[in-house]
Write a protein that holds these residues in place. Structure first.
Motif, PDB file in Angstrom:
ATOM      1  N   ALA A 376      37.535 -25.449  -7.398  1.00 44.53           N
ATOM      2  CA  ALA A 376      38.139 -24.211  -7.887  1.00 44.53           C
ATOM      3  C   ALA A 376      37.360 -23.626  -9.066  1.00 44.53           C
ATOM      4  O   ALA A 376      37.354 -22.404  -9.274  1.00 44.53           O
ATOM      5  CB  ALA A 376      39.591 -24.476  -8.302  1.00 44.53           C
ATOM      6  N   ALA A 377      36.685 -24.484  -9.818  1.00 44.75           N
ATOM      7  CA  ALA A 377      35.869 -23.992 -10.932  1.00 44.75           C
ATOM      8  C   ALA A 377      34.728 -23.131 -10.392  1.00 44.75           C
ATOM      9  O   ALA A 377      34.319 -22.141 -11.013  1.00 44.75           O
ATOM     10  CB  ALA A 377      35.316 -25.160 -11.744  1.00 44.75           C
ATOM     11  N   VAL A 378      34.206 -23.528  -9.229  1.00 43.87           N
ATOM     12  CA  VAL A 378      33.108 -22.769  -8.624  1.00 43.87           C
ATOM     13  C   VAL A 378      33.631 -21.410  -8.146  1.00 43.87           C
ATOM     14  O   VAL A 378      32.975 -20.373  -8.298  1.00 43.87           O
ATOM     15  CB  VAL A 378      32.485 -23.539  -7.435  1.00 43.87           C
ATOM     16  CG1 VAL A 378      31.200 -22.873  -6.989  1.00 43.87           C
ATOM     17  CG2 VAL A 378      32.260 -25.010  -7.778  1.00 43.87           C
ATOM     18  N   VAL A 379      34.843 -21.421  -7.585  1.00 42.99           N
ATOM     19  CA  VAL A 379      35.449 -20.170  -7.117  1.00 42.99           C
ATOM     20  C   VAL A 379      35.694 -19.235  -8.302  1.00 42.99           C
ATOM     21  O   VAL A 379      35.412 -18.042  -8.249  1.00 42.99           O
ATOM     22  CB  VAL A 379      36.781 -20.461  -6.381  1.00 42.99           C
ATOM     23  CG1 VAL A 379      37.464 -19.161  -5.969  1.00 42.99           C
ATOM     24  CG2 VAL A 379      36.543 -21.353  -5.167  1.00 42.99           C
ATOM     25  N   ALA A 380      36.200 -19.803  -9.386  1.00 46.73           N
ATOM     26  CA  ALA A 380      36.575 -18.970 -10.532  1.00 46.73           C
ATOM     27  C   ALA A 380      35.369 -18.463 -11.311  1.00 46.73           C
ATOM     28  O   ALA A 380      35.324 -17.298 -11.714  1.00 46.73           O
ATOM     29  CB  ALA A 380      37.488 -19.768 -11.465  1.00 46.73           C
ATOM     30  N   LEU A 381      34.387 -19.311 -11.536  1.00 48.99           N
ATOM     31  CA  LEU A 381      33.327 -18.966 -12.499  1.00 48.99           C
ATOM     32  C   LEU A 381      31.924 -18.972 -11.900  1.00 48.99           C
ATOM     33  O   LEU A 381      30.958 -18.672 -12.604  1.00 48.99           O
ATOM     34  CB  LEU A 381      33.361 -19.950 -13.681  1.00 48.99           C
ATOM     35  CG  LEU A 381      34.558 -19.833 -14.629  1.00 48.99           C
ATOM     36  CD1 LEU A 381      34.526 -20.957 -15.671  1.00 48.99           C
ATOM     37  CD2 LEU A 381      34.573 -18.481 -15.339  1.00 48.99           C
ATOM     38  N   GLY A 382      31.798 -19.303 -10.632  1.00 45.71           N
ATOM     39  CA  GLY A 382      30.470 -19.295 -10.014  1.00 45.71           C
ATOM     40  C   GLY A 382      29.625 -20.469 -10.454  1.00 45.71           C
ATOM     41  O   GLY A 382      30.132 -21.492 -10.916  1.00 45.71           O
ATOM     42  N   ASN A 383      28.323 -20.302 -10.336  1.00 47.94           N
ATOM     43  CA  ASN A 383      27.423 -21.437 -10.527  1.00 47.94           C
ATOM     44  C   ASN A 383      26.685 -21.487 -11.862  1.00 47.94           C
ATOM     45  O   ASN A 383      25.792 -22.308 -12.047  1.00 47.94           O
ATOM     46  CB  ASN A 383      26.409 -21.493  -9.392  1.00 47.94           C
ATOM     47  CG  ASN A 383      27.065 -21.946  -8.113  1.00 47.94           C
ATOM     48  OD1 ASN A 383      27.231 -21.173  -7.177  1.00 47.94           O
ATOM     49  ND2 ASN A 383      27.476 -23.201  -8.088  1.00 47.94           N
ATOM     50  N   ARG A 384      27.055 -20.608 -12.781  1.00 42.72           N
ATOM     51  CA  ARG A 384      26.353 -20.658 -14.065  1.00 42.72           C
ATOM     52  C   ARG A 384      27.253 -21.077 -15.223  1.00 42.72           C
ATOM     53  O   ARG A 384      26.788 -21.686 -16.179  1.00 42.72           O
ATOM     54  CB  ARG A 384      25.734 -19.293 -14.385  1.00 42.72           C
ATOM     55  CG  ARG A 384      24.678 -18.844 -13.379  1.00 42.72           C
ATOM     56  CD  ARG A 384      23.293 -19.384 -13.715  1.00 42.72           C
ATOM     57  NE  ARG A 384      22.347 -19.107 -12.640  1.00 42.72           N
ATOM     58  CZ  ARG A 384      21.370 -18.202 -12.705  1.00 42.72           C
ATOM     59  NH1 ARG A 384      21.211 -17.485 -13.795  1.00 42.72           N
ATOM     60  NH2 ARG A 384      20.564 -18.022 -11.687  1.00 42.72           N
ATOM     61  N   GLY A 439      44.615 -21.381  -9.107  1.00 45.53           N
ATOM     62  CA  GLY A 439      44.303 -21.928 -10.435  1.00 45.53           C
ATOM     63  C   GLY A 439      43.937 -23.393 -10.426  1.00 45.53           C
ATOM     64  O   GLY A 439      44.277 -24.140 -11.355  1.00 45.53           O
ATOM     65  N   GLY A 440      43.223 -23.832  -9.396  1.00 50.51           N
ATOM     66  CA  GLY A 440      42.945 -25.263  -9.241  1.00 50.51           C
ATOM     67  C   GLY A 440      42.245 -25.900 -10.437  1.00 50.51           C
ATOM     68  O   GLY A 440      42.516 -27.055 -10.784  1.00 50.51           O
ATOM     69  N   MET A 441      41.368 -25.160 -11.072  1.00 52.97           N
ATOM     70  CA  MET A 441      40.664 -25.712 -12.246  1.00 52.97           C
ATOM     71  C   MET A 441      41.646 -25.933 -13.399  1.00 52.97           C
ATOM     72  O   MET A 441      41.557 -26.919 -14.134  1.00 52.97           O
ATOM     73  CB  MET A 441      39.558 -24.748 -12.689  1.00 52.97           C
ATOM     74  CG  MET A 441      38.977 -25.081 -14.041  1.00 52.97           C
ATOM     75  SD  MET A 441      37.508 -24.153 -14.499  1.00 52.97           S
ATOM     76  CE  MET A 441      37.951 -22.487 -14.174  1.00 52.97           C
ATOM     77  N   LEU A 442      42.603 -25.017 -13.504  1.00 55.46           N
ATOM     78  CA  LEU A 442      43.562 -25.084 -14.608  1.00 55.46           C
ATOM     79  C   LEU A 442      44.591 -26.186 -14.362  1.00 55.46           C
ATOM     80  O   LEU A 442      45.008 -26.888 -15.291  1.00 55.46           O
ATOM     81  CB  LEU A 442      44.271 -23.732 -14.763  1.00 55.46           C
ATOM     82  CG  LEU A 442      43.372 -22.493 -14.612  1.00 55.46           C
ATOM     83  CD1 LEU A 442      44.197 -21.227 -14.741  1.00 55.46           C
ATOM     84  CD2 LEU A 442      42.246 -22.524 -15.640  1.00 55.46           C
ATOM     85  N   ALA A 470      31.617 -28.239 -12.487  1.00 55.38           N
ATOM     86  CA  ALA A 470      31.419 -28.311 -11.032  1.00 55.38           C
ATOM     87  C   ALA A 470      30.465 -27.216 -10.549  1.00 55.38           C
ATOM     88  O   ALA A 470      29.678 -27.431  -9.625  1.00 55.38           O
ATOM     89  CB  ALA A 470      32.760 -28.201 -10.314  1.00 55.38           C
ATOM     90  N   GLY A 471      30.515 -26.035 -11.159  1.00 59.43           N
ATOM     91  CA  GLY A 471      29.640 -24.937 -10.739  1.00 59.43           C
ATOM     92  C   GLY A 471      28.203 -25.104 -11.214  1.00 59.43           C
ATOM     93  O   GLY A 471      27.274 -25.165 -10.402  1.00 59.43           O
ATOM     94  N   PRO A 472      27.980 -25.192 -12.512  1.00 60.32           N
ATOM     95  CA  PRO A 472      26.607 -25.123 -13.028  1.00 60.32           C
ATOM     96  C   PRO A 472      25.827 -26.436 -13.037  1.00 60.32           C
ATOM     97  O   PRO A 472      24.646 -26.426 -13.376  1.00 60.32           O
ATOM     98  CB  PRO A 472      26.813 -24.637 -14.476  1.00 60.32           C
ATOM     99  CG  PRO A 472      28.158 -25.132 -14.854  1.00 60.32           C
ATOM    100  CD  PRO A 472      28.981 -25.078 -13.589  1.00 60.32           C
ATOM    101  N   SER A 473      26.441 -27.547 -12.655  1.00 67.93           N
ATOM    102  CA  SER A 473      25.736 -28.807 -12.790  1.00 67.93           C
ATOM    103  C   SER A 473      24.605 -28.975 -11.768  1.00 67.93           C
ATOM    104  O   SER A 473      23.637 -29.691 -12.014  1.00 67.93           O
ATOM    105  CB  SER A 473      26.750 -29.942 -12.656  1.00 67.93           C
ATOM    106  OG  SER A 473      26.118 -31.103 -12.290  1.00 67.93           O
ATOM    107  N   ASP A 474      24.765 -28.293 -10.637  1.00 66.89           N
ATOM    108  CA  ASP A 474      23.799 -28.462  -9.544  1.00 66.89           C
ATOM    109  C   ASP A 474      23.298 -27.070  -9.157  1.00 66.89           C
ATOM    110  O   ASP A 474      24.106 -26.185  -8.891  1.00 66.89           O
ATOM    111  CB  ASP A 474      24.555 -29.104  -8.367  1.00 66.89           C
ATOM    112  CG  ASP A 474      23.645 -29.459  -7.210  1.00 66.89           C
ATOM    113  OD1 ASP A 474      22.427 -29.553  -7.413  1.00 66.89           O
ATOM    114  OD2 ASP A 474      24.160 -29.653  -6.087  1.00 66.89           O
ATOM    115  N   ASN A 475      21.986 -26.888  -9.158  1.00 70.65           N
ATOM    116  CA  ASN A 475      21.435 -25.586  -8.767  1.00 70.65           C
ATOM    117  C   ASN A 475      20.960 -25.655  -7.324  1.00 70.65           C
ATOM    118  O   ASN A 475      19.918 -26.216  -7.034  1.00 70.65           O
ATOM    119  CB  ASN A 475      20.281 -25.195  -9.692  1.00 70.65           C
ATOM    120  CG  ASN A 475      19.646 -23.880  -9.274  1.00 70.65           C
ATOM    121  OD1 ASN A 475      20.334 -23.001  -8.744  1.00 70.65           O
ATOM    122  ND2 ASN A 475      18.352 -23.749  -9.487  1.00 70.65           N
TER     123      ASN A 475
END
Ligand code: BES
Ligand code: ZN
Ligand code: ZN
Length: 505
Positions: A376-384, A439-442, A470-475
């Motif tokens: 859900a963090a990736v959905v909410a905030l993307g990959n950066r 709100g899975g991240m929350l 979860a989003g920015p750790s892997d490019n």
């Protein structure tokens, strides 16, 4: 560490130098010159007359000065054999734009053994940023390639940064920070068949050689004795048992104590709540948080940061098997709170619960946890962006520090409506709210919050911040700036800076 058989962390930090000489005189295979994008066209950031002839070349090669634009041309009449232009973009020059440009050049520049960077660094902050960016950008993970990149394609091993500031302390600092980033990336990139809880704990054990550092590894027996039901439960489906590693850095005279807790799922298959095939790809990266806190503690010990640090690495492999935990099983976390597991793929919060409880027992001044916790963090905030939650004051402090070192951290709320979603029919708390992804991240953060302890002799909870990377750790996309494919090392610079922030009176 690098000589160990089977240790697939091969990346060393390039040799770093500073030079106050004019760019035209510096000897190197390639001189990299920064190009700024302006309304009237591209402009060299170093406007010394000896480089003015390259201004014409800018037009000839079609340079615009955009970020990540990299163009290389032959050169004569200067100390370097070739010149490369690196775009800085149209943003104001700042440490982060310089770090980005230096890293982008180092990442894209292959085949030059030595490079010099003329990016217009003036201040100490600028200079450190260029050193750091170049060292961090000159990374690639080749441990498993049967043909190593030939010399012609290798990254620069010698990097000179042109700057008005000549200070060896900056070089030392950049080396330590780049090493920490490389260690994190190496661990994250390594295959999960080789990096599992026991081997990860062995790597952490090496840190005991550092001054003021102690390492304690809890294997199954100790975990049972200590009541670490979350880590044991998640690990029980795997043939490779879980571990909890406690790393302590305790320099004489430190007055503050910062605890760091890292999620260390060396592979997340989802367990019996199995992930679909595509969703499982990349799940070796689910130990990024643990790798980060380990590398941060090492870096702080080397920097001699005057703060007591404890890093807790919550290590387990999440596998489905006849011994795995089932949906509806109940685990008892350290300290006695019970959790009904409704989804075995929400395992990170189970191991982190144990970590937060045991970290709290030492009554630190603050706890910061870092985890690849939710899709859900990736959905909410993307990959950066790294989602940052918890006590407002500490979250603000973490974000301010992240801004200073150029890592994008973003505040997210843990609303009062969330905790009741985790009511269990039979246990103290459930690990998910079934049937909704809202709100899975929350929700995951609200779960963790339950396990943060109180300050000794007080009813106040210990200040706590939770970072979901979860989003920015892997490019998974192409490279950008100082980040190549794969593990990014996000969080390393921020947590080092945070530890230093705590060391100041
Ligand atoms: N390790 C994952 C989080 C993750 C998922 C990171 C996808 C990056 C990409 C975590 O353990 C997980 O699987 N979380 C579940 C929670 C859900 C079952 C409530 C998720 O996010 O799907
Ligand atoms: Zn999972
Ligand atoms: Zn996970």
């Amino acid at each position: 560490m690098q000589a160990d058989a089977g240790y697939h962390g091969l990346m060393t930090v390039a040799k770093l130098h500073l030079s106050t000489s004019p760019a035209s005189e510096v000897e190197a295979d390639v001189l990299v010159i920064g190009v700024i994008k302006t309304e009237s066209g591209p402009q060299l950031v170093d406007d010394s007359p000896s480089l003015s002839s390259f201004t014409e070349a800018l037009g000839a090669v079609g340079a615009t000065g955009a970020q990540d634009e990299f163009l290389r041309i032959p050169a004569s009449g200067i100390g370097a054999n070739a010149v490369a232009f690196i775009g800085i973009g149209d943003n104001e020059l700042s440490p982060e734009t310089l770090r980005y440009a230096a890293g982008s050049a180092a990442r894209q520049l292959r085949g030059a053994a030595s490079i010099a960077l003329a990016l217009g660094a003036q201040s100490s902050d600028d200079t450190l940023a260029v050193l750091e960016g170049a060292a961090i950008g000159a990374y690639s993970y080749d441990a498993y390639r049967s043909t190593k990149p030939e010399a012609a394609k290798s990254l620069a091993s010698d990097i000179t940064v042109l700057s008005q500031v000549d200070d060896d302390a900056l070089i030392e600092r950049a080396r330590i920070i780049a090493h920490a980033t490389h260690v994190t990336r190496d661990l994250v990139n390594e295959a999960p068949g080789e990096l599992y809880p026991e081997t990860f704990a062995d790597r952490a054990g090496k840190l005991a050689a550092l001054d003021n550092v102690e390492v304690e590894v809890l294997a199954e027996k100790e975990l049972e004795e200590g009541g670490f039901g979350g880590i044991l439960g998640v690990g029980q489906g795997s043939s490779r048992g879980p571990r909890l590693v406690k790393l302590s850095y305790n320099p004489a005279g430190a007055t503050k104590h910062l605890a760091l807790v890292g999620k260390g799922i060396t592979f997340d298959s989802g367990g019996l709540s199995l992930k679909p095939g595509l969703g499982m790809i990349g799940m070796k990266f689910d130990m990024s948080g643990a790798a980060t806190v380990m590398a941060v503690l090492e870096a702080c010990a080397k920097l001699g940061t005057n703060v007591r640090l404890t890093a807790w690495l919550c290590l387990a492999e999440n596998m489905p098997s006849g011994t795995a935990i089932r949906p509806n099983d109940v685990l008892t976390i350290r300290g006695g709170k019970t959790v009904e597991v409704l989804n075995t793929d929400a395992e990170g919060r189970l191991v982190m619960a144990d970590g937060l409880v045991v970290a709290s027992e030492e009554n630190p001044d603050a706890i910061v946890d870092i985890a690849t916790l939710t899709g859900a963090a990736v959905v909410a905030l993307g990959n950066r962006y790294a989602g940052t939650m918890g006590d407002k004051q500490l979250v603000d402090r973490v974000i301010a520090v992240a801004d200073r070192v150029g890592e994008p951290f973003w505040p997210m709320p843990i609303g009062p409506e969330l905790r009741s979603m985790l009511a269990s029919d039979i246990a103290d708390i459930a690990n998910i709210k079934a049937g909704t992804t809202a709100g899975g991240m929350l929700v995951a953060a609200a779960f963790l919050k339950d396990f943060v302890g109180k300050r000794a002799d007080s009813s106040e909870t210990i200040p706590w911040a939770h970072i979901d990377i979860a989003g920015p750790s892997d490019n998974r996309g192409g490279g950008w700036g100082y980040v190549g494919k794969g593990a990014t090392g996000i969080g390393v610079r921020t947590l080092i800076e945070l530890a230093e922030d705590f060391s100041r009176p």
